[in-house]
Design a protein around this motif. Structure first.
Motif, PDB file in Angstrom:
ATOM      1  N   VAL A   1      66.122  61.009  81.189  1.00 49.27           N
ATOM      2  CA  VAL A   1      64.682  61.185  81.391  1.00 49.27           C
ATOM      3  C   VAL A   1      64.422  61.426  82.866  1.00 49.27           C
ATOM      4  O   VAL A   1      64.956  60.722  83.729  1.00 49.27           O
ATOM      5  CB  VAL A   1      63.899  59.926  80.933  1.00 49.27           C
ATOM      6  CG1 VAL A   1      62.397  60.105  81.189  1.00 49.27           C
ATOM      7  CG2 VAL A   1      64.158  59.653  79.452  1.00 49.27           C
ATOM      8  N   ALA A   2      63.592  62.412  83.149  1.00 47.00           N
ATOM      9  CA  ALA A   2      63.191  62.699  84.527  1.00 47.00           C
ATOM     10  C   ALA A   2      61.681  62.545  84.654  1.00 47.00           C
ATOM     11  O   ALA A   2      60.927  63.060  83.822  1.00 47.00           O
ATOM     12  CB  ALA A   2      63.603  64.113  84.931  1.00 47.00           C
ATOM     13  N   VAL A   3      61.262  61.825  85.675  1.00 44.63           N
ATOM     14  CA  VAL A   3      59.844  61.742  86.035  1.00 44.63           C
ATOM     15  C   VAL A   3      59.629  62.671  87.213  1.00 44.63           C
ATOM     16  O   VAL A   3      60.264  62.511  88.265  1.00 44.63           O
ATOM     17  CB  VAL A   3      59.432  60.310  86.406  1.00 44.63           C
ATOM     18  CG1 VAL A   3      57.980  60.279  86.881  1.00 44.63           C
ATOM     19  CG2 VAL A   3      59.629  59.377  85.211  1.00 44.63           C
ATOM     20  N   VAL A   4      58.756  63.645  87.055  1.00 42.16           N
ATOM     21  CA  VAL A   4      58.456  64.587  88.130  1.00 42.16           C
ATOM     22  C   VAL A   4      57.186  64.124  88.832  1.00 42.16           C
ATOM     23  O   VAL A   4      56.103  64.121  88.244  1.00 42.16           O
ATOM     24  CB  VAL A   4      58.286  66.020  87.593  1.00 42.16           C
ATOM     25  CG1 VAL A   4      57.897  66.973  88.718  1.00 42.16           C
ATOM     26  CG2 VAL A   4      59.561  66.484  86.918  1.00 42.16           C
ATOM     27  N   GLY A   5      57.329  63.716  90.095  1.00 42.10           N
ATOM     28  CA  GLY A   5      56.208  63.190  90.857  1.00 42.10           C
ATOM     29  C   GLY A   5      56.466  61.746  91.241  1.00 42.10           C
ATOM     30  O   GLY A   5      56.857  60.929  90.398  1.00 42.10           O
ATOM     31  N   ALA A   6      56.266  61.421  92.525  1.00 40.61           N
ATOM     32  CA  ALA A   6      56.572  60.085  93.020  1.00 40.61           C
ATOM     33  C   ALA A   6      55.361  59.432  93.670  1.00 40.61           C
ATOM     34  O   ALA A   6      55.516  58.563  94.533  1.00 40.61           O
ATOM     35  CB  ALA A   6      57.731  60.141  94.012  1.00 40.61           C
ATOM     36  N   GLY A   7      54.157  59.847  93.236  1.00 40.68           N
ATOM     37  CA  GLY A   7      52.949  59.153  93.663  1.00 40.68           C
ATOM     38  C   GLY A   7      52.726  57.930  92.804  1.00 40.68           C
ATOM     39  O   GLY A   7      53.616  57.477  92.073  1.00 40.68           O
TER      40      GLY A   7
END
Length: 348
Positions: free
Chosen positions: A3-9
């Motif tokens: 699983v990849a989460v795109v965005g680190a805000g």
């Protein structure tokens, strides 16, 4: 499952946290990666004041209220721990004042001690405003929370990759599920024309005497703009700039002057506050509100031969801190469902 989460805000990091907490022991092995072109302190969330404050709407859907309650409950659970201060989470009482009478918000029973302002408060603290609310809620400082979350995720084996993602399709050979928390970037990544950027500019000042937040609403006959003051653990965030169509990335002296003018008209004690920082960023607005849904990306193929599953989680506007944990819980449930489906098909 990869699983990849795109965005680190704030939205991406809370999504990663809840996925790891809810899915790491469910239906097989979980390999989680957070990728972003910018990490704290270079992203938008870093500059946010962190006040838990939903839109002042009289009516909300059951799903929206569930997300808000979920977010408030999570922050409450952290408040009881020894690491709450490290995560930048604390309770803060304060005021929201209006130029025109408005109905009570749908979320009034979620916060603590919601009430209307007394005539004394309106006359002596906020002259000119017609109505106001007082309540206690959370501040979650992203500049503290994001490093804390990254440290917590790193200990759990989560990978962090700094890179630009030009399309969700390019991730298909490497991941089974992508959680799209790209904020303003969803304009391109999700081809979503409803997404836009709203420029904000804030200042951080030393004002230890201010012990409550203030947010204003409506056009005041003397006070320009929509000034606000959010006490944080180390300073006070002041602002009031919301601009559509202005893409200036640097601080504008004219906006600095406008912020000061509005704040001093609202609270003259702030004239002695020492400025320690100015910051400019872009809020991820979206016509129609938050997009949180699953999409099977047609025409893609993962290493298992199945199409890439995408969970969209963006469009939180100026309320990213407020919505983030409630939405992240929902994202984690969707990811868990996908994992269960994959596990069942593998057995068959």
């Amino acid at each position: 499952m990869r699983v990849a989460v795109v965005g680190a805000g704030i939205v991406g990091m809370t999504s990663a946290l809840h996925i790891m907490e809810q899915c790491s022991s469910a239906h097989g092995q979980l390999e989680l990666t957070v990728m972003s072109e910018k990490f704290c302190p270079e992203n938008t969330s870093y500059g946010a004041g962190g006040l838990w404050k939903p839109p002042s709407q009289e009516h909300m859907s059951d799903a929206e209220l569930k997300r808000l309650q979920g977010s408030f409950d999570f922050l409450t659970s952290v408040l009881r721990t020894s690491y709450a201060h490290e995560a930048g989470i604390f309770l803060q009482p304060g005021y929201i004042v209006h130029m025109d009478p408005v109905p009570d918000p749908a979320w009034k029973d979620i916060v603590v001690g919601f009430r209307h302002l007394t005539p004394w408060e309106l006359t002596n603290l906020f002259p000119g405003y017609k109505q106001g609310w007082f309540y206690t809620c959370f501040i979650c400082q992203p500049r503290d929370f994001l490093p804390w979350a990254k440290k917590r995720l790193t200990r759990r084996g989560v990978n962090f990759v700094q890179r630009r993602v030009d399309s969700l399709e390019e991730l298909a050979p490497h991941y089974d599920v992508v959680v799209n928390c790209s904020g303003v970037g969803a304009t391109e990544l999700a081809s979503d024309a409803a997404v836009s950027a709203s420029r904000g500019q804030v200042m951080r000042v030393k004002a230890p005497w201010l012990r409550y937040f203030v947010e204003t609403d409506g056009k005041h006959p003397i006070i320009d703009g929509i000034p606000y003051m959010y006490p944080n653990l180390h300073n006070v965030v002041i602002g009031g700039i919301k601009q559509t169509g202005n893409f200036r990335k640097t601080n504008d002296p004219r906006d600095t002057e406008a912020i000061w003018k509005g704040i001093l008209a609202l609270n003259s004690q702030m004239k002695d506050a020492e400025v320690v920082e100015e910051w400019t960023g872009f809020r991820p607005m979206r016509d129609g509100g938050i997009r949180l849904e699953r999409e099977t990306l047609a025409g893609t193929s993962t290493s298992t031969g199945r199409p890439l599953e995408v969970v969209h989680n963006y469009g939180h506007g100026e309320n990213g801190v407020t919505w983030s944990h409630g939405c992240a819980k929902e994202v984690a449930e969707i990811v868990k469902t996908i994992m269960a489906e994959r596990c069942l098909k593998s057995r068959l």
